[in-house]
Design an enzyme around this catalytic site. Structure first.
Site, PDB file in Angstrom:
ATOM      1  N   GLY A  12       0.855  -1.187   0.000  1.00  0.00           N
ATOM      2  CA  GLY A  12       0.000   0.000   0.000  1.00  0.00           C
ATOM      3  C   GLY A  12       0.887   1.232   0.000  1.00  0.00           C
ATOM      4  CG  PHE A 113     -10.487  16.759   6.072  1.00  0.00           C
ATOM      5  CD1 PHE A 113     -11.168  16.965   4.899  1.00  0.00           C
ATOM      6  CD2 PHE A 113     -10.126  15.453   6.409  1.00  0.00           C
ATOM      7  CE1 PHE A 113     -11.494  15.900   4.058  1.00  0.00           C
ATOM      8  CE2 PHE A 113     -10.448  14.381   5.586  1.00  0.00           C
ATOM      9  CZ  PHE A 113     -11.128  14.614   4.412  1.00  0.00           C
ATOM     10  CD  GLN A 233     -10.515   8.087  12.957  1.00  0.00           C
ATOM     11  OE1 GLN A 233     -10.123   7.947  11.808  1.00  0.00           O
ATOM     12  NE2 GLN A 233     -10.181   9.131  13.687  1.00  0.00           N
ATOM     13  CG  HIS A 235     -15.123   7.606   8.915  1.00  0.00           C
ATOM     14  ND1 HIS A 235     -16.228   8.305   8.498  1.00  0.00           N
ATOM     15  CD2 HIS A 235     -14.050   8.237   8.370  1.00  0.00           C
ATOM     16  CE1 HIS A 235     -15.831   9.312   7.733  1.00  0.00           C
ATOM     17  NE2 HIS A 235     -14.516   9.291   7.645  1.00  0.00           N
ATOM     18  NE  ARG A 281     -12.146  11.089   9.924  1.00  0.00           N
ATOM     19  CZ  ARG A 281     -11.340  10.577   8.999  1.00  0.00           C
ATOM     20  NH1 ARG A 281     -10.626   9.505   9.274  1.00  0.00           N
ATOM     21  NH2 ARG A 281     -11.267  11.115   7.801  1.00  0.00           N
ATOM     22  CG  HIS A 346     -12.057   4.871   8.989  1.00  0.00           C
ATOM     23  ND1 HIS A 346     -12.208   4.420   7.697  1.00  0.00           N
ATOM     24  CD2 HIS A 346     -11.356   6.030   8.898  1.00  0.00           C
ATOM     25  CE1 HIS A 346     -11.617   5.273   6.868  1.00  0.00           C
ATOM     26  NE2 HIS A 346     -11.083   6.254   7.569  1.00  0.00           N
ATOM     27  CD  GLU A 370      -5.176   1.311   9.636  1.00  0.00           C
ATOM     28  OE1 GLU A 370      -5.398   1.516   8.420  1.00  0.00           O
ATOM     29  OE2 GLU A 370      -6.054   0.911  10.424  1.00  0.00           O
ATOM     30  NE  ARG A 381      -6.350   7.944  10.396  1.00  0.00           N
ATOM     31  CZ  ARG A 381      -7.116   8.410   9.408  1.00  0.00           C
ATOM     32  NH1 ARG A 381      -6.897   9.602   8.900  1.00  0.00           N
ATOM     33  NH2 ARG A 381      -8.111   7.678   8.931  1.00  0.00           N
ATOM     34  CG  LEU A 387      -4.053   9.312   2.394  1.00  0.00           C
ATOM     35  CD1 LEU A 387      -4.742   9.925   1.179  1.00  0.00           C
ATOM     36  CD2 LEU A 387      -3.754   7.845   2.117  1.00  0.00           C
TER      37      LEU A 387
END
Lengths: 612, 294
Positions: A12, A113, A233, A235, A281, A346, A370, A381, A387
């Site tokens: 990834g 965000f 987390q 989401h 979140r 999430h 991750e 987070r 990312l």
């Protein structure tokens, strides 16, 4: 036996970035991944990449937001490194051709965000991760870096020094999924685990079926502790029927959450009077579930996310992918009706205990992305921070493994003089594998006294071949799917957004049962060709180990911080809990200990009340 | 070995391919929804409520070169309880987890972005995770992608597809970059929009599998690889020189000129990429540049 300088496990964002960096530093680098790189779950990331690129913003603000968002459980050197390196790494992606969304002047766009004091989330539509993944794979192809795709890594090869801090990692054992051949991979420089999250420990998750915490479990059993695993987390906006993610970008662009009574509950019930839908979140996820629990949920299950007022043009420009997801996976047209959403597992803030160079306490063993816990995210987070973590820390791990000097790390790893043992909590059942043979008919890990590297690897290969033979020769017993389903249900029932002492204890009992049942597991598919039954049986074992650390961490941390809420103590307890939870395997008899959080880096981060 | 079998139902005769320039006046969303409606009509979809409490009949292709009884390809029947919103992927996962753990297929993200689970469902290349059972005629026939070697059950060998993708130099090539580490290249919104659809490819290989030309010419680059070349050739951030180099790659003997504009790739693309149009546009560009004509 295959041999390289640096072996990256997983392809990834973090793995690809690590491989590129190691290659550029001159190392003979190979990637070993159970999926072809473009299938990796980084591709599902939607929202964006936080980076302080513009006037009025700077890395200090980004670091401050990250520390606050973490509920003061991130380590300052980690958060500061992220914030300092993210701009250069983001522009690097642009220089590699990433198709970012653009402003009228042709510069890359940024949007607001949750939890950010500046609109610094750089994005490519609502499919930022897809583009990031493909751009980095393109660069891997360009450089001719060797990829062993559809090779499943089964175990790490380490020597058996009594103290994990003295151990060294020499490579991995993997099997070619297509042929079933088990082979050794020798790594002269280092092994970098970039295996992603453990979302499949839960049954309502935005994570892929492949997110089974393989790297977590392998590092854990090899002796590297897992850190802050209780911080999961959830989401706030996943689709109810499938868990498919609806990007925070929808709220970033102005999307509004309503309860069944049509109330904008984030404001009307005072969950976040300033930021509303764009609170952190964890805050939004708890607000949604509180609405449902108090009878104001739609169909007693979810709430509505409405973006119709943004207008078709803006939605198509910036959030088109969301329309497709809502239509294909929930049968809802986001242009004409609100979308049903509820919290879904999430992201794991915790992970393999590493320093800011990606190194674990085991020499030559690294982790990034991750699967690692530097710790950048602490208790929670921020959206848009995953990312940049992949590219910033993936690159650092790659460089360090290739021999580049990155300076001495400030963050400690492993069991050492600065830690404190857990002594207070009585566990409901014996965790770990003590007294059980969970290895599927093979003696416990770390047997033999060979010191010569090739001998160590050969022995490890033999152990895995024996394990495979045992699983496949056995004619009846339990199948992994049954155990996995039971585990996932227990985690979702008892170690979810709202947690109680009693519930977590129940989960630990179920996990123990799963372990016991796993002793009788067998693989029904008799074929060596593309045997996914075998692969999933391995994965399920990993999920059991990882789920147990999540539940153990949740049990001992009797406070409310970030994403971890405890009914018995609904307040953040800075006096006792400004510390990381660490769990080490200790040859099957897990040991829980703590390490103080670092709140001082180039700046000092005084814990404040976290309100949005 | 290929599983190309007689299709259980002929797809409705396609509308004659229009002038590609004339297409694309509607938003992709509108186009997609419209196509979907047409698809629904074709399949004589079953009303979901009629399926509640019912079982779904799957006919799944099975093959394993090393297991006795599976060496000769066959179809197995599975009866899976229907649930609202059930996709083809959900159904085969249920069949595997509850009935036969040796049932083998690739899958990962469950949300149409990893591109692992393109199957041949009722005679059409589709992503399993994105295809609703309620929209399909029963029994639902699930096969591996035609025109690719079958490894086992629904798993095909992807190596040839990857080779073709790699053959177009699928990476950004721009040597001259802005000074300063924090200075980005400029790209107009229009240009980003122009390449946007082409960047959505998830490498699922549905297009390649649907293409008659690719089936007959193993060296043909195929729609996905040509689209990848388009993605870079049309990106204004790359120099003209590189663009010409890219056009030379795609206008070779087994490149764009092989395409006979049958639109089958465009039809099956789960990301709605106008593949045929992109191929046509590259042909025009090659002519404009006076490149050699095959």
């Amino acid at each position: 036996m295959y041999e390289h300088d640096v072996i990256v496990v997983g392809a990834g964002g973090a793995g690809l970035r690590a491989a590129i960096a190691a290659h550029e530093a001159g190392a003979d680098t190979a990637i070993v991944s159970k999926l072809h790189p473009v299938r990796s779950h980084t591709g599902a990331a939607e929202g964006g990449i936080n980076a302080a690129l513009r006037e009025g913003d700077d890395w200090e603000l980004h670091a401050y937001d990250t520390m606050k968002g973490s509920d003061y459980l991130a380590d300052a050197p980690a958060a500061e490194t992220l914030a300092q390196d993210a701009p250069e790494e983001t522009i690097q992606l642009e220089h590699w051709g990433m198709p970012f969304s653009r402003e009228d002047d042709g510069r890359v766009s940024q949007r607001p965000f949750g939890g950010l004091s500046f609109p610094r989330t750089t994005y490519a539509g609502a499919e930022t991760g897809h583009h990031l993944l493909h751009v980095m794979y393109e660069q891997v192809v360009k450089r001719g870096i060797q990829v062993y795709d559809e090779w499943y890594v089964m175990n790490l090869v380490t020597d058996d020094a009594a103290d994990p801090n003295d151990r060294e990692c020499h490579g991995v054992v993997a099997y070619d999924v297509q042929s079933g051949n088990v082979e050794g991979f020798k790594a002269n420089g280092g092994v970098i685990l970039a295996t992603g999250g453990p979302g499949q420990a839960f049954d309502h998750t935005t994570n892929a079926v492949s997110c089974t915490g393989d790297g977590h479990a392998m590092a854990y059993r090899a002796g590297a502790p897992l850190e802050d695993m209780e911080f999961i987390q959830f989401h706030p906006t996943s689709l109810p029927s499938t868990g498919v993610l609806i990007s925070e970008g929808v709220r970033g662009e102005g999307g509004i959450l309503y309860n069944a009574k049509g109330e904008r509950f984030m404001f009307e019930y005072g969950y976040a009077n300033n930021s509303g839908e764009l609170a952190s979140r964890d805050v939004v996820a708890r607000a949604e579930l509180t609405e449902v629990n108090e009878g104001r949920g739609v169909n007693d299950e979810y709430v509505h996310l409405d973006m119709r007022h943004l207008g078709e043009e803006r939605i198509l420009d910036r959030l088109e992918n969301i329309l497709h997801l809502a239509e294909d996976f929930e049968g809802v047209d986001g242009l004409v009706e609100p979308m049903p959403v509820k919290p879904g597992q999430h992201y794991a803030m915790g992970g393999i205990d590493v320093d800011e160079n990606g190194q674990t306490c085991i020499n030559g063993l690294y982790a990034a992305g991750e699967s690692a816990c530097v710790s950048v995210h602490g208790g929670n987070r921020l959206g848009g921070n995953a990312l940049p973590e992949l590219i910033v820390f993936g690159k650092r791990a790659g460089r360090h493994a290739a021999g580049d000097d990155l300076g001495t790390a400030e963050i400690e790893t492993g069991y050492g003089p600065d830690v404190e043992d857990e002594t207070e909590t009585e566990l409901p059942v014996q965790p770990g594998s003590a007294g059980l043979d969970t290895a599927g008919g093979v003696a416990a890990d770390g047997s033999g006294v060979a010191t010569e590297t090739d001998g160590l690897i050969e022995r490890a290969v033999e152990a895995e071949r024996t394990r495979v033979d045992h699983l496949m020769d056995k004619d009846d017993g339990v199948q992994h799917a049954q155990i996995r389903a039971k585990l996932q249900k227990a985690m979702t029932d008892y170690v979810n957004v709202f947690r109680t002492d009693e519930g977590i204890r129940k989960a630990l009992r179920v996990i123990r049962e799963c372990r016991e049942e796993y002793q009788d597991v067998y693989v029904d598919d008799p074929s060596r060709t593309f045997n996914t039954d075998l692969q999933q049986t391995y994965e399920t074992r990993n999920l059991i180990d990882v789920a147990e650390t999540i539940a153990l961490g949740a049990l001992v941390r009797n406070e409310f911080r970030g994403a971890h809420w405890r009914q018995e103590n609904q307040e953040r307890d800075d006096e006792n809990w400004l510390k990381h939870t660490l769990i080490s395997w200790e040859d099957g008899d897990p040991n829980i200990f703590y390490r103080p959080v670092i709140l001082e880096g180039e700046k000092t981060y005084e814990p404040k009340v976290r309100s949005y | 070995m290929s599983t190309q079998q007689e299709q259980p139902q002929e797809p409705e005769s396609q509308e004659a391919p229009e002038d590609p320039e004339m297409r694309g006046t509607e938003s992709p969303q509108q186009e997609r929804l419209k196509e979907k409606e047409q698809g629904l009509a074709q399949e004589e979809a079953v009303d979901e409520s009629d399926l509640e409490g019912e079982t779904v009949h799957l006919k799944v292709f099975r093959y394993d070169p090393e297991v006795e009884g599976k060496q000769e390809p066959r179809f197995d029947d599975f009866y899976v309880p229907f649930e609202k919103g059930m996709t083809v992927l959900d159904a085969v996962m249920y069949a595997r987890d509850e009935f036969d753990s040796s049932l083998t297929f690739r899958h990962s993200c469950r949300q149409a972005v990893c591109g692992s689970d393109a199957f041949f469902v009722n005679g059409k290349q589709q992503l399993g995770c994105k295809t609703q059972i309620s929209e399909l005629k029963q029994p639902v026939r699930i096969e591996p992608l035609p025109h690719q070697e079958v490894v086992k059950d629904l798993v095909v060998d992807m190596d040839h597809f990857y080779d073709q993708m790699h053959a177009v130099e699928p990476y950004f090539q721009q040597e001259e970059l802005p000074d300063g580490d924090l200075e980005e290249q400029r790209q107009s919104r229009e240009n980003r929009e122009k390449v946007k659809m082409s960047t959505r490819c998830i490498w699922c290989a549905a297009c390649m599998s649907s293409c008659n030309i690719a089936a007959g010419d193993n060296e043909y680059l195929g729609p996905a690889a040509i689209n990848k070349a388009y993605r870079f050739a049309m990106d204004e951030r790359e120099d003209e020189e590189i663009k010409e180099h890219r056009l030379r790659i795609v206008e070779q003997e087994h490149g764009v000129w092989r395409c006979q504009t049958q639109f089958s790739c465009t039809e099956v693309c789960p990301k709605d990429i106008p593949l045929t149009e992109h191929i046509q546009e590259l042909k025009r560009e090659a002519v404009k540049k006076n490149l050699k004509f095959w």
